[in-house]
Enzyme design. Structure first.
Site, PDB file in Angstrom:
ATOM      1  CE  LYS A 140      -1.625   1.475   4.005  1.00  0.00           C
ATOM      2  NZ  LYS A 140      -1.312   2.915   4.256  1.00  0.00           N
ATOM      3  CG  ASN A 141       2.725   2.513   3.507  1.00  0.00           C
ATOM      4  OD1 ASN A 141       1.602   3.020   3.473  1.00  0.00           O
ATOM      5  ND2 ASN A 141       3.250   2.038   4.627  1.00  0.00           N
ATOM      6  NE  ARG A 150      -0.472  12.750   8.308  1.00  0.00           N
ATOM      7  CZ  ARG A 150      -0.562  14.055   8.530  1.00  0.00           C
ATOM      8  NH1 ARG A 150      -1.683  14.567   9.015  1.00  0.00           N
ATOM      9  NH2 ARG A 150       0.443  14.858   8.268  1.00  0.00           N
ATOM     10  CB  CYS A 185      -2.864  17.421  10.827  1.00  0.00           C
ATOM     11  SG  CYS A 185      -3.384  15.742  11.226  1.00  0.00           S
ATOM     12  NE  ARG A 243       0.786  12.947  12.927  1.00  0.00           N
ATOM     13  CZ  ARG A 243       0.431  11.847  12.259  1.00  0.00           C
ATOM     14  NH1 ARG A 243       0.947  11.600  11.100  1.00  0.00           N
ATOM     15  NH2 ARG A 243      -0.458  11.024  12.783  1.00  0.00           N
ATOM     16  CG  ASP A 291       3.945   1.588   9.399  1.00  0.00           C
ATOM     17  OD1 ASP A 291       3.580   2.404  10.260  1.00  0.00           O
ATOM     18  OD2 ASP A 291       3.855   1.816   8.183  1.00  0.00           O
ATOM     19  NE  ARG A 337      -6.133   4.318   6.373  1.00  0.00           N
ATOM     20  CZ  ARG A 337      -5.048   4.556   7.122  1.00  0.00           C
ATOM     21  NH1 ARG A 337      -5.048   4.300   8.408  1.00  0.00           N
ATOM     22  NH2 ARG A 337      -3.961   5.046   6.564  1.00  0.00           N
TER      23      ARG A 337
END
Length: 431
Positions: free
Chosen positions: A22-23, A101, A125, A130, A314, A406
């Site tokens: 996903k990333n 995000r 945010c 962040r 993660d 997700r």
């Protein structure tokens, strides 16, 4: 909202196919904005975040075609054809961006190709809490003019982006990805120092090169990009998901099981594998993947999350669960994000012995976790609670599993196929 019911105590045995990362997929999808020609991406996972990015790109005028599945495991490996014709839509609205995000990754490509972009601040945010400010200050060094108005980033580069030597004040995956994409179409040379080195960034850089970008230093902390006039069509396959790989490796270990993870690579989880080996978990490379099994007692080890190639943040929540049933005490230190121990109170409900002191948590192993109703607070916390449920005695009910969707595709099916007693109870959709 959906809930997941788990009855623990089953030794998991079998095979699990690992999907695309996903990333890695999200910035690759954003990269389609850099060219008017078609970017074809394969091995895309079927996840909520991928759907969200698809909606965002469609909002920006990108034509998205789904060209079926790769011929592997049915529900895995979708192929997308993304074509960003020069339609000039440059507004990424709050209604879409608030869900994820990573949506801010469209800002660099929009500025580079169209000279302007209006992107909602992610999730509302505040800047500074962040590292979105790192993206913006770096883009300003390339000639962008940026203002914040009514919750939106208003950016323009009327004379185009110019190459610059940018040194990131801290390692940021998102900022590295955003600036890498922006630099491909900027005038002149851009040097990105103190860049993040995650495999997902290497994947993005390799895809951009396939599209015609000129990038040196791929895989290092210094990227050198020579801007080109335009990028062209390309076909690219998303790399395997290292966090999904690590998560299912923990599932095998915490249940005393034996699972072969296919479609992935050991080098992607090297730091995780090293920690697990110290715990007493066996991991070996096999054809098309890795095998993970545990046939003895687990031992507690100390862990600190740090930027790649060190232990990934993660995987912190998942590894903490493994430590809750290991012999002895462990210290887990979170150096990347604040507020990433929100799963601890839920694990405590299941009998875990964890005490948090600032950015560190002391975990003392217990003989047995107990099933309980728990509530997920974020994506990786969701997986940690599922893992705890697999190891616990009795029934665990995990609430608010929309977080889980997700980042983990077909989780119940994959675990059930290895002997887990797990099922989803459907509820009203989450907002």
């Amino acid at each position: 909202m959906d809930r997941i019911h788990i009855r623990g105590g089953q030794r998991l045995r079998g095979s699990i196919r690992i999907g695309g990362a996903k990333n890695a997929a999200l910035p690759l999808m954003a990269a389609s904005l850099l060219s008017e020609e078609t970017l074809t991406l394969s091995n895309l996972p079927h996840l909520v975040d991928i759907t969200t990015m698809t909606h965002l790109l469609a909002e920006l005028g990108v034509e998205v075609g789904m060209n079926g599945h790769n011929p592997n495991d049915g529900h895995m490996g979708r192929v997308f054809e993304l074509t960003a014709h020069d339609v000039g839509k440059t507004v990424a609205p709050y209604e879409v961006v608030r869900r994820m995000r990573a949506s801010v990754l469209v800002l660099g490509p929009l500025l580079a190709r169209y000279g302007k972009g209006k992107v909602s601040l992610p999730g509302g945010c505040a800047i500074g809490t962040r590292p979105v400010d790192i993206h913006l200050s770096a883009l300003e060094q390339m000639g962008a003019e940026i203002e914040l108005q009514e919750g939106y980033i208003m950016a323009q580069a009327p004379d185009g982006l110019k190459g610059a030597h940018i040194t990131f004040p801290m390692v940021s995956v998102g900022a590295t990805e955003n600036l890498l994409m922006a630099a491909t179409l900027a005038e002149g040379e851009t040097i990105l120092s103190n860049s993040a080195r995650e495999p997902e960034i290497t994947d993005l850089a390799n895809c951009l090169v396939a599209m015609g970008a000129k990038i040196e230093g791929i895989g290092s902390d210094t990227l050198r990009i020579q801007g080109v006039e335009k990028l062209h069509a390309a076909e690219y396959s998303v790399l395997p998901d290292r966090i999904e790989t690590g998560s299912y490796a923990v599932a095998a270990a915490i249940t005393g099981g034996d699972i072969t993870l296919t479609g992935t690579r050991l080098d992607l989880i090297e730091s995780v594998a090293e920690v697990m080996a110290k715990c007493g978990v066996n991991i070996e490379e096999v054809e098309d993947g890795i095998r993970v099994w545990c046939d003895g007692p687990l031992k507690g080890v100390d862990i600190m999350t740090e930027p790649y190639p060190a232990f990934p943040t993660d995987m912190q929540a998942q590894m903490m669960v493994l430590m809750t049933v290991a012999n002895g005490a462990s210290m887990i230190t979170e150096s990347i994000f604040e507020n990433r121990f929100m799963h601890v109170p839920e694990l405590s409900r299941m009998g875990a012995d964890v005490n948090v002191h600032g950015r560190s948590a002391i975990v003392r192993g217990v003989d047995q976790l107990s099933g309980a109703p728990v509530m997920a607070t974020d994506l990786r916390a969701s997986m940690s609670l599922v893992l705890a449920g697999l190891a616990a005695e009795g029934e665990t009910i995990v609430n608010r599993v929309y977080h889980l969707d997700r980042g983990y595709e077909a989780l119940e099916q994959k675990l059930s196929a290895c002997g887990a007693i797990i099922e989803r109870e459907k509820g009203a959709p989450a907002e």
